[in-house]
Design a protein around this motif. Structure first.
Motif, short mmCIF file in Angstrom:
data_model
loop_
_atom_site.label_atom_id
_atom_site.label_comp_id
_atom_site.label_asym_id
_atom_site.label_seq_id
_atom_site.Cartn_x
_atom_site.Cartn_y
_atom_site.Cartn_z
N ASP A 229 46.63 -5.64 90.36
CA ASP A 229 45.70 -4.61 90.08
C ASP A 229 44.86 -4.98 88.78
OD1 ASP A 229 46.17 -3.18 92.35
OD2 ASP A 229 47.57 -1.85 91.42
N ALA A 230 43.60 -4.87 88.62
CA ALA A 230 42.86 -5.10 87.69
C ALA A 230 43.26 -3.88 86.46
CB ALA A 230 41.61 -5.06 87.70
N ILE A 231 42.87 -4.18 85.21
CA ILE A 231 43.18 -3.39 84.10
C ILE A 231 42.15 -2.34 84.00
CG2 ILE A 231 43.66 -3.11 81.74
CD1 ILE A 231 44.94 -5.86 81.70
N TYR A 232 40.88 -2.67 84.17
CA TYR A 232 39.69 -1.80 84.04
C TYR A 232 39.69 -1.15 82.76
CZ TYR A 232 38.41 -2.52 89.05
OH TYR A 232 37.98 -2.81 90.17
N PRO A 233 39.23 -1.55 81.50
CA PRO A 233 39.42 -1.17 80.43
C PRO A 233 38.30 -0.21 80.30
CG PRO A 233 38.53 -3.34 80.04
CD PRO A 233 39.18 -3.34 81.59
N ASN A 234 37.23 -0.45 81.35
CA ASN A 234 35.82 0.32 81.01
C ASN A 234 35.15 0.52 82.57
OD1 ASN A 234 35.02 -2.30 81.29
ND2 ASN A 234 33.80 -2.32 79.52
N SER A 252 27.82 -2.40 80.19
CA SER A 252 29.15 -1.55 80.56
C SER A 252 29.16 -0.32 79.66
CB SER A 252 30.02 -2.40 79.91
OG SER A 252 29.80 -2.81 78.63
N THR A 253 30.36 0.64 79.80
CA THR A 253 30.48 1.71 79.17
C THR A 253 31.99 2.30 79.27
OG1 THR A 253 29.61 4.00 78.82
CG2 THR A 253 29.73 3.27 80.98
N ASN A 254 32.38 2.83 78.26
CA ASN A 254 33.50 3.54 78.46
C ASN A 254 33.39 4.81 78.05
OD1 ASN A 254 33.14 3.13 75.80
ND2 ASN A 254 35.33 2.14 75.50
N VAL A 255 32.11 5.61 78.26
CA VAL A 255 31.90 6.86 77.81
C VAL A 255 32.86 8.01 78.39
CG1 VAL A 255 30.26 7.33 79.78
CG2 VAL A 255 30.11 8.59 77.84
N ASN A 256 33.34 8.53 77.42
CA ASN A 256 34.55 9.86 77.84
C ASN A 256 35.57 9.41 78.58
OD1 ASN A 256 33.01 11.53 76.54
ND2 ASN A 256 31.98 12.34 78.43
N GLY A 257 36.07 7.99 78.45
CA GLY A 257 37.00 7.10 78.96
C GLY A 257 37.02 6.91 80.42
N THR A 288 45.71 7.43 88.21
CA THR A 288 45.82 7.05 86.65
C THR A 288 44.48 7.00 85.87
OG1 THR A 288 45.78 4.75 86.75
CG2 THR A 288 47.87 5.84 86.64
N PHE A 289 43.37 6.80 86.96
CA PHE A 289 42.00 6.95 86.53
C PHE A 289 41.25 8.31 87.06
CE2 PHE A 289 41.44 2.06 86.45
CZ PHE A 289 42.37 2.01 85.62
N GLN A 290 40.29 8.77 86.17
CA GLN A 290 39.57 9.85 86.60
C GLN A 290 38.30 9.61 87.32
OE1 GLN A 290 39.46 12.32 82.78
NE2 GLN A 290 41.23 13.46 83.59
N THR A 291 37.93 10.17 87.88
CA THR A 291 36.47 9.74 88.75
C THR A 291 35.26 10.53 87.82
OG1 THR A 291 37.56 10.15 91.03
CG2 THR A 291 35.07 10.15 90.80
N HIS A 292 34.32 9.60 87.58
CA HIS A 292 33.08 9.80 86.63
C HIS A 292 32.05 9.73 87.48
CE1 HIS A 292 36.23 9.73 83.46
NE2 HIS A 292 35.28 10.44 82.77
N ILE A 293 30.96 10.38 87.38
CA ILE A 293 29.65 10.06 87.91
C ILE A 293 28.79 9.60 86.35
CG2 ILE A 293 27.33 10.81 88.89
CD1 ILE A 293 28.97 12.47 90.75
N ASP A 302 24.02 5.31 79.78
CA ASP A 302 23.58 6.20 78.66
C ASP A 302 24.91 6.89 78.51
OD1 ASP A 302 23.06 8.60 77.44
OD2 ASP A 302 21.47 9.32 79.04
N ASP A 303 25.20 6.38 77.15
CA ASP A 303 26.61 6.61 76.63
C ASP A 303 26.76 8.43 76.13
OD1 ASP A 303 27.82 4.13 77.03
OD2 ASP A 303 27.12 3.45 75.22
N ASN A 304 25.63 8.92 76.45
CA ASN A 304 25.76 10.54 76.31
C ASN A 304 25.84 11.14 77.45
OD1 ASN A 304 25.17 10.27 73.23
ND2 ASN A 304 22.91 9.59 73.90
N TYR A 305 26.16 10.42 78.41
CA TYR A 305 26.26 11.25 79.82
C TYR A 305 27.43 10.74 80.73
CZ TYR A 305 25.31 13.21 84.29
OH TYR A 305 25.47 14.21 85.54
N SER A 306 28.06 11.84 81.19
CA SER A 306 29.37 11.43 81.97
C SER A 306 29.54 12.83 82.70
CB SER A 306 30.37 11.03 81.65
OG SER A 306 31.39 12.09 80.74
N LEU A 307 29.86 12.88 84.22
CA LEU A 307 30.17 14.09 84.75
C LEU A 307 31.79 13.66 85.34
CD1 LEU A 307 28.57 16.21 87.55
CD2 LEU A 307 30.69 15.32 88.03
N ASN A 308 32.77 14.15 85.01
CA ASN A 308 34.06 14.04 85.31
C ASN A 308 34.48 15.04 86.21
OD1 ASN A 308 36.85 13.88 85.39
ND2 ASN A 308 37.03 13.43 83.07
#
Length: 427
Positions: A229-234, A252-257, A288-293, A302-308
């Motif tokens: 499995d990949a680590i996927y840091p972002n 790439s982004t890691n906005v809100n994890g 272990t990961f959450q679903t984001h849009i 856009d590092d100011n937007y994420s829907l968790n």
């Protein structure tokens, strides 16, 4: 079999109906019809394993009657589950024989009557019989595949895995090859640090002169000679110039994890909204990961937007893709990973509002399996899905796009699925 959609054929013969094009075409395949005679193709897969057969049948009415594929339906040529889509008006169906290396074009005549009008083998051009493809619009589809090679230094020590991609543009009018591009996928700093590499690209969306490709990753363990499995840091996306399909780069982004893949599975992942932005769901590998849009604007995240989605629903969610229906509203099939994995019957559907950052789980039956669900449509202001538990009865469900209620669900035509058969979409 009670109806078999024969009413469609009789209506067409009696009235000489000519199907009208959809008034407003979108780049995705979730088309809104302004006529009552838009033809819809229902897709059905027999067998959940790799060699499953694919059947289709067409209708103009999703609201009533009984639908079955027992002894009925047109079998689409396919080595594994066919990858199909239709034109905006529903009059033409296209299919990729994944594993057979051919693409097909059919006229949709209603019921189980589909006429093959063109066929092209793309295996030599793509270098594989296993490419994937995505409809961009009524004129163009993109085919894509990757190949990987483990790289070693002069001492024979593993250093990294290199991924080369081939992307091909196909004109849908005559199934003609337009552009072919071969390139090495760049390794971002995050991939170099983790050892992750790209093993799949898919689910492209074209915005202006750029095409955005989702990516799935793995990691190679030289000690065991196994992929892990990949680590996927972002979250990362491949961007190419369009229509040349050149100049690859990674955003790439890691906005809100946010972490995870962006390639999806059988369902689309990225859509352009009416404001010109791209909204993209992360396809997480486990709980272990959450679903984001996430949002891509002006060519970058856009590092100011994420829907968790996981946080908004209060569940650990895994999604393979989603459907955007317009004006910031979308519908997300997802599995509850606290109850099982994507291969289990633990699926639900959530309505999301991208602009208000809200989500609601819709009241649907339990024991659903939507892992391989490919496509759905908007008709007369309602979002429609063919949903039935394996081996049971279900319905063409209509969701009121304007309502935020979990109960804004109505039942249309009744459908049935076999013990190892399932609906893969409405096209």
């Amino acid at each position: 079999m009670n109806r078999k959609f024969n009413r469609f054929s009789k209506l067409a013969m009696a009235a000489g109906v000519a199907f009208l094009a959809v008034a407003c075409e979108k780049d995705d395949n979730n088309d809104d019809s302004t006529t009552t005679e838009r033809v819809y193709t229902l897709g059905y897969a027999d067998g959940s394993g790799n060699p499953s057969a694919t059947y289709v049948q067409g209708t103009t009415d999703l609201s009533e009657g009984d639908i079955t594929f027992k002894g009925y339906g047109f079998e689409v040529p396919s080595t594994r589950t066919a990858r199909i889509f239709t034109s905006s008006d529903g009059k033409t169906m296209y299919s990729l024989d994944y594993g057979g290396g051919s693409i097909y074009k059919f006229t949709v005549n209603g019921g189980q009557n589909y006429t093959k009008v063109d066929e092209t083998n793309i295996e030599q051009a793509m270098g594989t019989a296993y490419p994937r493809w995505t409809r961009i619009n009524d004129d163009v589809a993109l085919l894509h595949s990757v190949a990987t090679e483990n790289m070693y230094d002069a001492n024979g020590v593993y250093t990294h895995t290199e991924t080369t991609a081939r992307v091909m543009s196909v004109g849908l009018d005559g199934l003609t090859i337009n552009e072919i591009s071969d390139f090495t996928i760049p390794m971002s700093a995050e991939m170099q640090n983790t050892g992750d590499y790209v093993f799949r690209i898919d689910a492209p969306v074209v915005i202006g002169d750029k095409v955005f490709y989702g990516m799935g990753k793995r990691k190679y363990d030289p000690a065991t000679d196994q992929n892990i499995d990949a680590i996927y840091p972002n979250v990362e996306t491949l961007v190419l110039d369009y229509p040349s399909l050149e100049n690859p780069r990674i955003i790439s982004t890691n906005v809100n994890g946010a972490r995870g893949a962006t390639n999806g599975y059988r369902t689309s992942v990225s859509y352009q909204d009416e404001r010109g932005d791209v909204y993209q769901i992360t396809t997480v590998p486990d709980n272990t990961f959450q679903t984001h849009i996430l949002k891509i604007s002006n060519g970058d995240y856009d590092d100011n937007y994420s829907l968790n989605l996981s946080s908004l629903l209060g569940e650990n969610t895994i999604s393979n893709g989603w459907f955007y229906v317009g004006n910031g509203i979308g519908y997300v099939p997802y599995a509850n990973s606290d109850q099982g994995g994507t291969s289990d019957a633990v699926w639900s559907v959530a309505r999301v509002d991208l602009y208000s950052n809200t989500a609601v789980k819709l009241n649907l039956p339990a024991d659903l399996w939507l892992q391989q669900y490919q496509n759905s449509v908007v008709a007369n202001g309602e979002f429609k899905m063919a949903i039935a538990p394996k081996g049971g009865e279900g319905y063409i469900y209509s969701f009121d796009v304007s309502s935020t209620s979990a109960d804004a669900v109505t039942q249309g035509a009744k459908i049935e699925a076999g013990a190892d058969s399932y609906y893969i979409g409405i096209y």
